[in-house]
Design an enzyme around this catalytic site. Structure first.
Site, PDB file in Angstrom:
ATOM      1  N   ALA A  76      20.723   4.018 -20.376  1.00  0.00           N
ATOM      2  CA  ALA A  76      19.812   5.130 -20.085  1.00  0.00           C
ATOM      3  C   ALA A  76      18.559   5.070 -20.942  1.00  0.00           C
ATOM      4  O   ALA A  76      17.439   5.244 -20.449  1.00  0.00           O
ATOM      5  CB  ALA A  76      20.529   6.462 -20.273  1.00  0.00           C
TER       6      ALA A  76
ATOM      7  N   ARG B 258      40.822   7.140 -11.918  1.00  0.00           N
ATOM      8  CA  ARG B 258      41.272   6.826 -13.274  1.00  0.00           C
ATOM      9  C   ARG B 258      42.120   7.925 -13.905  1.00  0.00           C
ATOM     10  O   ARG B 258      43.109   7.638 -14.588  1.00  0.00           O
ATOM     11  CB  ARG B 258      40.055   6.557 -14.169  1.00  0.00           C
ATOM     12  CG  ARG B 258      39.420   5.212 -13.924  1.00  0.00           C
ATOM     13  CD  ARG B 258      38.186   5.031 -14.767  1.00  0.00           C
ATOM     14  NE  ARG B 258      37.646   3.691 -14.621  1.00  0.00           N
ATOM     15  CZ  ARG B 258      36.519   3.280 -15.199  1.00  0.00           C
ATOM     16  NH1 ARG B 258      35.819   4.108 -15.945  1.00  0.00           N
ATOM     17  NH2 ARG B 258      36.098   2.041 -15.024  1.00  0.00           N
TER      18      ARG B 258
ATOM     19  N   ALA C  75      29.206   4.718 -13.960  1.00  0.00           N
ATOM     20  CA  ALA C  75      28.515   4.977 -15.226  1.00  0.00           C
ATOM     21  C   ALA C  75      27.157   4.278 -15.291  1.00  0.00           C
ATOM     22  O   ALA C  75      26.148   4.892 -15.652  1.00  0.00           O
ATOM     23  CB  ALA C  75      29.381   4.532 -16.407  1.00  0.00           C
TER      24      ALA C  75
END
Length: 511
Positions: free
Chosen positions: A61, A338, A493
């Site tokens: 990011a 998950r 992610a």
């Protein structure tokens, strides 16, 4: 009380008064109300450095944000508290969910249909609809463009396959050629370098400067510790927070989710400690869903390591991988998300550690594996190899009869196209476990990812407790919350970080 009697501004100021006098050059500090520390946070009278944009954190990011801000002409600095760049991103498993790529692998491999809308719905459902829909939509809509950006501009390389990960309804997970997140951090570092950005290491942020709680009061800059020096950095346009999560902070994570004590290993790097969340809260930022913390079900059982080999159990379900207990029995639908897999393991009891993933040679390339990676895993003892299921059971200390019976049933389910035990969807891409050689890898859950964090809007602006953007403060990546809801689907992610990093960097130019 009516709005006329009690204005929004007066509420904010009233909240802050216990912590700070709002005049005379003092800084907003709601972190420790009523203490001496709260009263001595004086605003800097001079600044050691002045920038247009200050980015905190050098993972996916932060690098994306800095590249966009600097590429747009802003004088930008990228701060990293650790002695090396990249944070968790470098040790990430290198899996990237996007409905398409420049080579159109999914389409060429006849792996079925997909779209940004389908990806978006999977994010929402995968997080039990706790996601803020417009944030999740930004990720789904921007993922393919973000993937092509790091490939075309940064030189990232992908393996020529696409997998279907747990919780996803399509084959959309791409694998980095190197098998780890460094593939993308290096690509982003190169893109940022073209814009003049080089991460400044060993620069720990110790405060965020904002004068008061007036909704129009902008963030001014940050205080950092660099070696023995304490420096104050001014941001003329924006501060972008991209500091990651707090999984390594046992006190903080267990405060929000009491069961995640020190008993659990953690896949994260040592710097994932969450202090930026607190500094942001101290200047009025809102947080949400901080108790939603993910376990990675496939970590190395004793250390919690997420190495290249630990990604195989994650990439394998769409191609037929099998999960079994050490008694040789299945315990979950392998295509489950998950959190479901992790708690299925935990609910077996502490003595059930580890569980195992079983696959064969034919699955390796389709599920994004690499022969050299497998050889290295065998050398290190991460993988166990055998020519038959009977031999594999013996090497793994699993009861032979039980494992043989489980595998035979599993083969038949694939042939029948129906899984009566766990209702796993059977697809044409799946490979049966009829032929060896066979491989096994042990696994056990470790704390992995924080779904909750700072509240942001679709422009990447940090939102205060009253629902308004804090001027000149942006955030992206794992430090934020509200995108993934109660559970992040694996391989979301990287696109989340890069998509919102780019959004924050671009919008910082307008601040």
């Amino acid at each position: 009380m009516s709005n006329k009697d009690l204005s929004r501004r007066s509420v904010l100021k009233s909240v802050a008064l216990g912590a700070v006098a709002l005049s005379g050059g003092t800084a907003l500090n709601m972190a420790v109300p009523g203490t001496a520390q709260a009263l001595v946070r004086k605003l800097p009278t001079q600044w050691d450095e002045t920038w247009d944009v200050i980015v905190i954190g050098s993972g996916f990011a932060g690098l994306a944000a800095a590249a966009e801000a600097a590429g747009g002409g802003a004088k930008t600095t990228l701060l990293e508290k650790m002695p090396t760049y990249g944070g968790n991103s470098i040790i990430n498993g290198g899996v990237f969910a996007a409905w398409d790529d420049k080579w159109h692998y999914r389409e060429k491999l006849n792996l079925g249909a997909d779209s940004p809308a389908q990806h978006w719905q999977d994010i929402l459902k995968g997080g039990d609809y706790y996601s803020i829909p417009e944030l999740a939509k930004e990720v789904a809509d921007g993922a393919a463009d973000a993937l092509n950006w790091v490939v075309e501009d940064g030189g990232a390389e992908l393996r020529p396959t696409v997998t279907r990960a747990g919780g996803h309804t399509a084959y959309r997970t791409h694998a980095a050629k190197s098998g780890v997140g460094r593939e993308y951090t290096e690509a982003l570092r190169k893109i940022a370098a073209k814009a003049g950005i080089k991460p400044t290491l060993n620069s720990e942020v110790t405060w965020i400067w904002r004068a008061d709680a007036d909704p129009k009061s902008a963030v001014l800059g940050v205080e950092i510790k660099r070696g023995k020096k304490v420096l104050n950095l001014r941001a003329n346009k924006a501060v972008i927070l991209a500091s990651g999560g707090f999984s390594q902070n046992v006190e903080m994570r267990s405060a929000h989710n009491p069961r995640l004590t020190a008993e659990y290993n953690c896949t994260n790097h040592k710097g994932a400690t969450g202090e930026i969340h607190k500094f942001a809260q101290a200047v009025g930022a809102d947080t949400l869903q901080m108790n939603f913390i993910q376990l990675y079900p496939y970590a190395e059982p004793e250390t919690g390591l997420l190495d290249a080999q630990a990604v195989y159990p994650f990439n394998g379900p769409g191609y037929g991988i099998l999960y079994v207990t050490k008694q040789g029995k299945r315990f979950v639908n392998e295509l489950e998300r998950r959190d479901v897999v992790a708690y299925a393991q935990i609910n077996l009891g502490k003595d059930a550690k580890p569980t195992w993933s079983i696959f064969n040679e034919a699955m390796i390339l389709p599920m994004g594996g690499d022969p050299e990676e497998v050889a290295e895993g065998l050398k290190r003892g991460r993988f166990i190899k055998a020519e038959s299921i009977t031999e594999l059971a013996g090497k793994c200390n699993i009861p032979t009869d039980a494992l043989v019976d489980t595998v035979n049933k599993y083969i038949q389910y694939h042939k029948d196209g129906k899984d009566p035990e766990f209702n796993k969807p059977i697809t044409p891409a799946m490979i049966t476990l009829e032929k060896g050689p066979f491989y096994a890898i042990p696994q056990w859950p470790a704390v992995h990812f924080c779904m909750g964090g700072l509240r942001i809007n679709a422009s990447g602006q940090v939102i205060d407790v009253f629902g308004s953007p804090i001027p000149k403060l942006f955030a992206a990546g794992e430090v934020t919350g509200g995108i993934h809801g109660s559970n992040r689907l694996g391989s979301n992610a990287i696109p989340t970080c890069i998509v919102f990093g780019r959004i924050a960097g671009r919008n910082a130019l307008k601040a």
